[in-house]
Design a protein around this motif. Structure first.
Motif, PDB file in Angstrom:
ATOM      1  N   THR A 213       0.834  -1.206   0.000  1.00 30.65           N
ATOM      2  CA  THR A 213       0.000   0.000   0.000  1.00 30.65           C
ATOM      3  C   THR A 213       0.872   1.260   0.000  1.00 30.65           C
ATOM      4  O   THR A 213       0.610   2.201  -0.766  1.00 30.65           O
TER       5      THR A 213
ATOM      6  N   PHE B 175       1.074   4.149  -3.077  1.00 26.82           N
ATOM      7  CA  PHE B 175       0.953   5.606  -2.909  1.00 26.82           C
ATOM      8  C   PHE B 175       2.100   6.313  -3.625  1.00 26.82           C
ATOM      9  O   PHE B 175       1.911   7.323  -4.288  1.00 26.82           O
TER      10      PHE B 175
ATOM     11  N   TYR C 148       1.967   5.744  -7.672  1.00 32.34           N
ATOM     12  CA  TYR C 148       0.904   6.521  -8.315  1.00 32.34           C
ATOM     13  C   TYR C 148       0.964   8.005  -7.971  1.00 32.34           C
ATOM     14  O   TYR C 148       0.057   8.770  -8.311  1.00 32.34           O
ATOM     15  N   LYS C 149       2.050   8.392  -7.296  1.00 34.93           N
ATOM     16  CA  LYS C 149       2.266   9.797  -6.930  1.00 34.93           C
ATOM     17  C   LYS C 149       1.059  10.387  -6.184  1.00 34.93           C
ATOM     18  O   LYS C 149       0.600  11.490  -6.463  1.00 34.93           O
ATOM     19  N   LYS C 150       0.565   9.622  -5.223  1.00 36.91           N
ATOM     20  CA  LYS C 150      -0.599  10.022  -4.439  1.00 36.91           C
ATOM     21  C   LYS C 150      -0.293  10.076  -2.946  1.00 36.91           C
ATOM     22  O   LYS C 150      -1.181   9.893  -2.118  1.00 36.91           O
ATOM     23  N   VAL C 151       0.964  10.324  -2.605  1.00 39.00           N
ATOM     24  CA  VAL C 151       1.329  10.423  -1.187  1.00 39.00           C
ATOM     25  C   VAL C 151       0.634  11.652  -0.613  1.00 39.00           C
ATOM     26  O   VAL C 151       0.869  12.767  -1.073  1.00 39.00           O
ATOM     27  N   PRO C 152      -0.251  11.453   0.375  1.00 41.64           N
ATOM     28  CA  PRO C 152      -0.969  12.594   0.959  1.00 41.64           C
ATOM     29  C   PRO C 152       0.006  13.590   1.570  1.00 41.64           C
ATOM     30  O   PRO C 152       1.021  13.214   2.146  1.00 41.64           O
ATOM     31  N   GLN C 153      -0.319  14.859   1.471  1.00 43.86           N
ATOM     32  CA  GLN C 153       0.588  15.921   1.922  1.00 43.86           C
ATOM     33  C   GLN C 153       0.071  16.710   3.130  1.00 43.86           C
ATOM     34  O   GLN C 153       0.655  17.714   3.490  1.00 43.86           O
TER      35      GLN C 153
END
Length: 101
Positions: A59, A63, A66-71
């Motif tokens: 998981t 992240f 898919y370049k979706k690391v929450p910031q």
């Protein structure tokens, strides 16, 4: 953002190392699982324990890929806390490894 991505990689690696060392330690009767939830899962089925640890690492990798690391500040804080906690756990594993050598 780069720092958080590196922390996600770091957590992924620590999680996998923790899984391997935990299984080795428990199976050798050198340690017990300190996390009550993971201890219960381990006692139900070793394969389930390993699968959950692998899924957590996967998981984290997804992240990143898919370049979706929450910031958000919340995610940053949780990630830093998790990294510090896992680092402590790995140091504890290192301690018992040194004791058996």
């Amino acid at each position: 953002m780069k720092h958080l991505v590196l922390l996600f990689y770091y957590l992924c690696l620590l999680n996998l190392v923790d899984a391997a060392l935990t299984v080795a330690g428990i199976e050798s009767s050198l340690i017990t699982e300190a996390n009550p939830l993971m201890e219960r899962i381990y006692s139900i089925d070793l394969k389930l324990f390993i699968t959950l640890k692998l899924c957590l690492s996967l998981t984290l990798l997804l992240f990143i890929l898919y370049k979706k690391v929450p910031q958000s500040k919340l995610v940053k804080g949780i990630t830093l806390f998790a990294a510090a906690s896992y680092t402590t756990v790995i140091c504890m594993h290192g301690y018992w490894l040194v004791q058996i050598v």
